[in-house]
Design a protein around this motif. Structure first.
Motif, PDB file in Angstrom:
ATOM      1  N   GLN A  94       7.297  -5.426   3.594  1.00  0.00           N
ATOM      2  CA  GLN A  94       5.825  -4.314   3.336  1.00  0.00           C
ATOM      3  C   GLN A  94       4.605  -4.898   3.831  1.00  0.00           C
ATOM      4  O   GLN A  94       4.566  -6.452   3.689  1.00  0.00           O
ATOM      5  N   GLY A  97       0.559  -2.604   3.018  1.00  0.00           N
ATOM      6  CA  GLY A  97       0.678  -1.488   2.262  1.00  0.00           C
ATOM      7  C   GLY A  97       1.295  -0.751   2.536  1.00  0.00           C
ATOM      8  O   GLY A  97       1.606   0.108   1.604  1.00  0.00           O
ATOM      9  N   SER A 121       3.366   3.085  -1.864  1.00  0.00           N
ATOM     10  CA  SER A 121       3.234   2.894  -0.993  1.00  0.00           C
ATOM     11  C   SER A 121       3.611   4.287   0.128  1.00  0.00           C
ATOM     12  O   SER A 121       4.462   4.409  -0.469  1.00  0.00           O
TER      13      SER A 121
END
Length: 567
Positions: A94, A97, A121
């Motif tokens: 990740q 974001g 996300s």
């Protein structure tokens, strides 16, 4: 912008499709106006995996190799196990974001929508092969999938039942084809394969279902699952094994050909009814694993040299003895591999044929059709063999035929269930084999057990209990400077301290003195006494492996079934 190649062109470039197949699909497309990929799939020219791979390349979706990949626990916690297993995907990272995910089907809109909803996300898609994803899921999520699937909505519906309150066959068939259930069963099998398991046991109890893997001869129990998962899991396995999903009250046998990471894996499936449902046993036969060499079984030089000399004889019978699961068939396969040449005709009859041997004719027994070890052996002898392997001697008829075959110019290999090498002689005599026939035909008896090896990554010195050493041999107590080792447990050995197995052996070579003794129906003690000081019993071979740091005194004691005195 570079020109995007057409789907058919990419498939042909990768050799997934021939020009004739592409032309066939394009011709059909002119009349039904469907996508060419869909037509190629329907006609069987390509697989869905090949289509997805090429569509990803065409769309600019990158491929990722998941081998040895590291993933942060924080990232893994973003996506629940039920979503991972249902859609066959894996969260990878990740950044800013944005969640990067590997998927076997990056075009699955439902999966992408669920991921965005759950994680909040945007999602970056990568393509990974289905088998690689399944192994990654098993590695990072493991048996947690079973616990997560316990709360899946598709398995909550228990409204369609029969008069006994159980699932109907139609409902079981429906549940067994749910993507989440399919993935769960695949993960159970993949996790077992990754753990080097030889068997999987699925056992129902009143309030839960237990899943156990047999690794290096001992059972390892995984986290139990809710009771209501049992019937769908069993039904899924039955569908995979071609068994009757509606029959739950009689034992059944089936076979699964499972696609593992290194090739096809055969799985023998057996079910038996119990108080709380069907208990399922799966035996894993990984044909991608090469057959072991005779020199790698763990025999010392004295035993190996003697056995090889007997394997070179023109006729006679050589027996391998030990309990179920002691590696007898593996030893016989290694022996055949050692002496095989194209000039020899070798025929085996087995129950069942576990591994294919190049250049060897292998026959599976089929009692339902009258093909037993005895009847098969009779017919084998009419095919001019040089060497015959009989999977097991179970009765006098098979024993007599094997003995007489060895006296008529054939070298015969077989197995027998006895505790030690001398016990094979007394067992055959008890079966009713004539002493003179046995004495004339037998050449060597190899008894064996399998002991677990100490894991090399967590191997540490330790001091065993004196009672343990005394139960093996006081000789171990007479050398105070001797170092003993055991494994402390690590991830590589599943916290057992042991990884892999080796054999402990006892080879009884038949001398002329022993032949004369066998003709007189001796006891096991008389045979051992006549064998002389060069005869090394299994206990002594096990002790030598303890002193060499290969295994532990407790492990040798466990497999030779001795009692340890309490301190």
């Amino acid at each position: 912008m570079p020109e995007v190649k057409k789907l058919g062109t990419l498939l042909c470039e990768k050799s997934y499709l021939g020009l004739a197949g592409l032309q066939d699909a394009l011709t059909r497309q002119q009349s039904d106006h469907r996508p060419v990929g869909e037509i190629l799939l329907e006609l069987g020219y390509i697989t869905s995996e090949q289509l997805t791979e090429v569509l990803c390349e065409q769309s600019g979706i990158e491929f990722i190799d998941l081998t040895d990949i590291a993933i942060s626990p924080t990232v893994l916690s973003q996506v629940p196990a039920d979503i991972v297993s249902r859609y066959n995907l894996m969260p990878l990272s990740q950044t800013n974001g944005r969640l990067t995910v590997a998927m076997s089907d990056p075009f699955n809109a439902s999966a992408l929508d669920n991921l965005r909803l759950i994680t909040g996300s945007p999602v970056n898609r990568l393509y990974a092969r289905p088998d690689d994803l399944a192994r990654a899921i098993a590695k990072f999520y493991g048996s947690n999938v079973a616990r997560m699937l316990d709360d899946l909505a598709p398995l909550e519906a228990r409204t369609v039942t029969d008069v006994n309150g159980e699932y109907t066959a139609a409902r079981l068939n429906e549940l067994a084809r749910q993507p989440s259930l399919v993935n769960l069963v695949n993960l159970i099998i993949l996790e077992a394969i990754e753990s080097r398991a030889s068997d999987i046991h699925i056992e129902p109890f009143e309030h839960q279902v237990k899943i156990k893997y047999r690794v290096d001869g001992l059972l390892i129990e995984k986290s139990p699952s809710a009771r209501r998962l049992h019937a769908p899991i069993v039904s899924r396995l039955k569908i995979m094994a071609g068994m009757n999903i509606a029959e739950r009250y009689v034992p059944q046998d089936g076979h699964i050909e499972f696609k593992g990471g290194n090739g096809k894996i055969d799985i023998r499936v057996s079910t038996v009814p119990t108080n709380f449902g069907e208990s399922v046993s799966l035996r894993i036969l990984d044909r991608s694993v090469s057959l072991i060499e005779l020199t790698d079984l763990g025999m010392d030089s004295h035993c190996l040299k003697g056995l090889v000399q007997d394997l070179r004889k023109a006729h006679g019978i050589i027996l391998v003895t030990g309990p179920t699961g002691s590696g007898k068939t593996t030893t016989l396969y290694a022996a055949i591999k050692k002496i095989y040449t194209p000039e020899l005709k070798i025929i085996t009859i087995e129950d069942p044929v576990e591994y294919q041997l190049d250049g060897v004719i292998q026959i599976p027994v089929n009692p339902k059709r009258g093909l037993t070890f005895a009847t098969g052996l009779r017919h084998i002898l009419r095919h001019d063999p040089d060497i015959v392997m009989v999977g097991e001697i179970r009765d006098r008829e098979t024993a007599d035929i094997a003995m007489r075959a060895s006296l008529t110019g054939h070298l015969v290999f077989s197995t027998l269930h006895t505790n030690d090498a001398p016990g094979a002689v007394t067992r055959l005599l008890d079966m009713g084999v004539e002493p003179f026939l046995l004495a004339s035909s037998i050449e060597a008896i190899l008894a064996q057990r399998l002991v677990r090896r100490i894991c090399p990554l967590c191997k540490k010195p330790y001091v065993p209990k004196e009672a343990t050493l005394r139960s093996l041999d006081n000789r171990l107590l007479s050398k105070p400077g001797t170092k003993f080792y055991r494994g402390e447990g690590c991830n590589d050995c599943l916290q057992t301290g042991m990884k892999g197995r080796t054999g402990i052996f006892e080879l009884l070579r038949i001398t002329e003195d022993l032949r004369q003794l066998i003709a007189q129906k001796p006891t096991s003690d008389q045979i051992i006494k006549m064998a002389g000081p060069e005869h090394i019993v299994m206990r002594e071979d096990g002790i030598n492996k303890v002193l060499a740091g290969q295994t532990t005194a407790e492990e040798v004691l466990r497999v030779i079934q001795s009692d340890v005195e309490d301190e």
